[in-house]
Design a protein around this motif. Structure first.
Motif, mmCIF file in Angstrom:
data_model
loop_
_atom_site.group_PDB
_atom_site.id
_atom_site.type_symbol
_atom_site.label_atom_id
_atom_site.label_comp_id
_atom_site.label_asym_id
_atom_site.label_seq_id
_atom_site.Cartn_x
_atom_site.Cartn_y
_atom_site.Cartn_z
ATOM 1 N N HIS A 185 0.811 -1.216 0.000
ATOM 2 C CA HIS A 185 0.000 0.000 0.000
ATOM 3 C C HIS A 185 0.843 1.264 0.000
ATOM 4 C CE1 HIS A 185 1.161 -0.629 4.153
ATOM 5 N NE2 HIS A 185 0.822 0.619 4.429
ATOM 6 N N LEU A 186 2.141 1.143 0.195
ATOM 7 C CA LEU A 186 2.991 2.318 0.271
ATOM 8 C C LEU A 186 3.235 2.885 -1.126
ATOM 9 C CD1 LEU A 186 5.684 1.193 2.863
ATOM 10 C CD2 LEU A 186 3.630 2.539 3.262
ATOM 11 N N PRO A 187 3.142 4.201 -1.301
ATOM 12 C CA PRO A 187 3.377 4.787 -2.626
ATOM 13 C C PRO A 187 4.846 4.705 -3.017
ATOM 14 C CG PRO A 187 3.106 6.521 -0.976
ATOM 15 C CD PRO A 187 2.794 5.222 -0.285
ATOM 16 N N ARG A 188 5.100 4.552 -4.315
ATOM 17 C CA ARG A 188 6.448 4.548 -4.888
ATOM 18 C C ARG A 188 7.390 3.652 -4.082
ATOM 19 N NH1 ARG A 188 7.894 7.482 -8.767
ATOM 20 N NH2 ARG A 188 10.036 7.892 -8.087
ATOM 21 N N THR A 189 6.943 2.403 -3.904
ATOM 22 C CA THR A 189 7.718 1.418 -3.149
ATOM 23 C C THR A 189 7.843 0.148 -3.982
ATOM 24 O OG1 THR A 189 6.946 2.328 -1.050
ATOM 25 C CG2 THR A 189 7.871 0.123 -0.994
ATOM 26 N N VAL A 190 9.063 -0.391 -4.050
ATOM 27 C CA VAL A 190 9.356 -1.566 -4.875
ATOM 28 C C VAL A 190 10.083 -2.603 -4.027
ATOM 29 C CG1 VAL A 190 10.697 -2.413 -6.857
ATOM 30 C CG2 VAL A 190 9.458 -0.251 -7.027
ATOM 31 N N GLY A 191 9.673 -3.861 -4.130
ATOM 32 C CA GLY A 191 10.384 -4.952 -3.487
ATOM 33 C C GLY A 191 11.543 -5.415 -4.357
ATOM 34 N N TYR A 192 12.626 -5.844 -3.716
ATOM 35 C CA TYR A 192 13.846 -6.243 -4.434
ATOM 36 C C TYR A 192 14.264 -7.619 -3.928
ATOM 37 C CZ TYR A 192 18.751 -6.018 -5.982
ATOM 38 O OH TYR A 192 19.975 -6.266 -6.563
ATOM 39 N N ILE A 193 14.089 -8.644 -4.763
ATOM 40 C CA ILE A 193 14.353 -10.025 -4.356
ATOM 41 C C ILE A 193 15.580 -10.524 -5.098
ATOM 42 C CG2 ILE A 193 13.474 -12.383 -4.333
ATOM 43 C CD1 ILE A 193 11.064 -9.436 -4.478
ATOM 44 N N LYS A 194 16.638 -10.839 -4.360
ATOM 45 C CA LYS A 194 17.896 -11.231 -4.994
ATOM 46 C C LYS A 194 18.168 -12.721 -4.931
ATOM 47 C CE LYS A 194 20.562 -9.754 -0.873
ATOM 48 N NZ LYS A 194 19.593 -8.853 -0.210
ATOM 49 N N THR A 195 17.376 -13.486 -4.183
ATOM 50 C CA THR A 195 17.525 -14.937 -4.123
ATOM 51 C C THR A 195 16.237 -15.581 -4.610
ATOM 52 O OG1 THR A 195 18.977 -14.725 -2.212
ATOM 53 C CG2 THR A 195 18.066 -16.895 -2.638
ATOM 54 N N HIS A 196 16.338 -16.514 -5.565
ATOM 55 C CA HIS A 196 15.162 -17.124 -6.183
ATOM 56 C C HIS A 196 14.952 -18.524 -5.625
ATOM 57 C CE1 HIS A 196 15.406 -13.743 -8.927
ATOM 58 N NE2 HIS A 196 16.652 -14.073 -9.201
ATOM 59 N N HIS A 197 13.970 -18.681 -4.753
ATOM 60 C CA HIS A 197 13.654 -19.986 -4.189
ATOM 61 C C HIS A 197 12.630 -20.730 -5.044
ATOM 62 C CE1 HIS A 197 15.935 -19.142 -0.578
ATOM 63 N NE2 HIS A 197 15.306 -17.988 -0.465
ATOM 64 N N THR A 198 11.869 -20.003 -5.842
ATOM 65 C CA THR A 198 10.818 -20.599 -6.661
ATOM 66 C C THR A 198 10.883 -19.996 -8.055
ATOM 67 O OG1 THR A 198 9.391 -20.809 -4.718
ATOM 68 C CG2 THR A 198 8.336 -21.004 -6.869
ATOM 69 N N ALA A 199 10.753 -20.840 -9.068
ATOM 70 C CA ALA A 199 10.685 -20.363 -10.442
ATOM 71 C C ALA A 199 9.216 -20.165 -10.789
ATOM 72 C CB ALA A 199 11.339 -21.366 -11.383
ATOM 73 N N TYR A 200 8.770 -18.916 -10.809
ATOM 74 C CA TYR A 200 7.356 -18.640 -10.995
ATOM 75 C C TYR A 200 6.903 -18.744 -12.448
ATOM 76 C CZ TYR A 200 7.251 -16.930 -6.195
ATOM 77 O OH TYR A 200 7.336 -16.835 -4.834
#
Length: 328
Positions: A185-200
């Motif tokens: 819900h936060l404006p102008r916020t991006v998640g950054y995931i550097k380890t891939h546990h699942t291939a989506y």
């Protein structure tokens, strides 16, 4: 003749950036996907971000660290009460502010110390060095205790991001190290995931990820597990031929419109490569961005001297000891 091989660029002390089993089971994920958000799924291709879209003027990066300082036992209050295992641990969350052409600046730090145990009668531990606040874990296994500690750290990061995001300007973009859960819900916020546990992604779209060049991204897609968010993959500069080397996943809120999503994805893709970590300084390069590595070092320093805290815990246990430690 020597067998050809490739060395994973990450230090072996860390989990690999990509779980090889997940890569081999591309269609095993239960996530609900909408791959047609930006381009039709059949037309996926690597995207070079629009040069007219500028990187954010100010990038805020949020991260956290944790450390277990001692394994210990707490006791139920009745005579001869059962000994329940626990951990005394510290964690810290922080935010660093990055502006082009200026040194990165730490703008917020929050430190928390916890006694994590499944013992419902546990109370805070007060030592000469720190207070460890009692926090309940669902079960007593070490994995359960560490998971409860990680959940507390995640909440610490979420609370810090929410507080700081409320004070941030419109030109500031907040990049949180890890999934966007709790912060969509936060404006102008991006998640950054550097380890891939699942291939989506299905195999055809995963091939687009493998074909990315540094500074390129995949089309934006929508994914839903227990929560919904938009996502895209970006490749950072990486001197390795390991599958998905230098690839990170970015996440944004599910309620953003397409135009705003594309501008955001392009802006973030412009911003990330110059911040990529280098292997001679960071064992998790390039995914562990330089500002993240610096923030982690500062946060570990803020956790304090582990040996001093351990001695303080031992001294406090001696003062309060009413039961002999169980024999293991």
């Amino acid at each position: 003749m020597t067998t050809p091989f490739t060395v994973d660029p990450w230090d072996p002390g860390y989990t690999a950036a990509l779980n090889a089993e997940a890569l081999a089971e591309l269609d095993a994920t239960s996530a609900q996907l909408d791959l047609d958000v930006e381009l039709p799924a059949a037309a996926w291709r690597p995207i070079t971000p629009d040069p007219a879209t500028a990187p954010p003027k100010v990038l805020l990066i949020s991260d956290g660290v944790r450390r277990v300082e001692a394994r210990l036992w707490t006791y139920e209050p009745s005579a001869g009460g059962e000994a329940v295992p626990g951990i005394a641990a510290s964690c810290a969350a922080g935010i660093v502010r990055c502006v082009q052409g200026a040194p990165a600046e730490v703008v917020a730090v929050d430190v928390s110390r916890s006694l994590v145990t499944a013992n419902p009668y546990a109370t805070d531990i007060l030592t000469t060095a720190a207070r460890y606040r009692a926090r309940r874990a669902p079960r007593s296994g070490m994995d359960d205790l560490v998971l409860a500690l990680q959940s507390h750290l995640t909440q610490l990061e979420v609370d810090l991001a929410i507080r700081h995001r409320a004070e941030a300007g419109e030109e500031e973009l907040l990049l949180v190290d890890g999934p966007l859960r709790g912060r969509t819900h936060l404006p102008r916020t991006v998640g950054y995931i550097k380890t891939h546990h699942t291939a989506y992604l299905p195999a055809a779209q995963a091939a687009t990820v493998a074909g990315l060049r540094p500074g390129q991204r995949t089309p934006v897609f929508l994914m839903g597990t227990s929560w919904r968010r938009h996502a895209w993959y970006v490749r950072l500069p990486a001197p390795s031929g390991v599958p998905w080397a230098g690839v990170v996943r970015c996440e944004a809120g599910a309620d953003l419109g397409l135009d705003a999503l594309v501008r955001l994805a392009d802006s973030v893709t412009h911003a990330l490569p110059p911040l990529a970590g280098v292997d001679y300084k960071d064992p998790r390069a390039p995914q562990n961005l330089v500002p993240i590595g610096g923030l982690e070092r500062l946060l570990r320093h803020r956790l304090g001297d582990a040996r001093l805290l351990y001695r303080a815990l031992r001294a406090a246990a001696t003062r309060e000891e009413r039961h002999p430690m169980p024999v293991t």
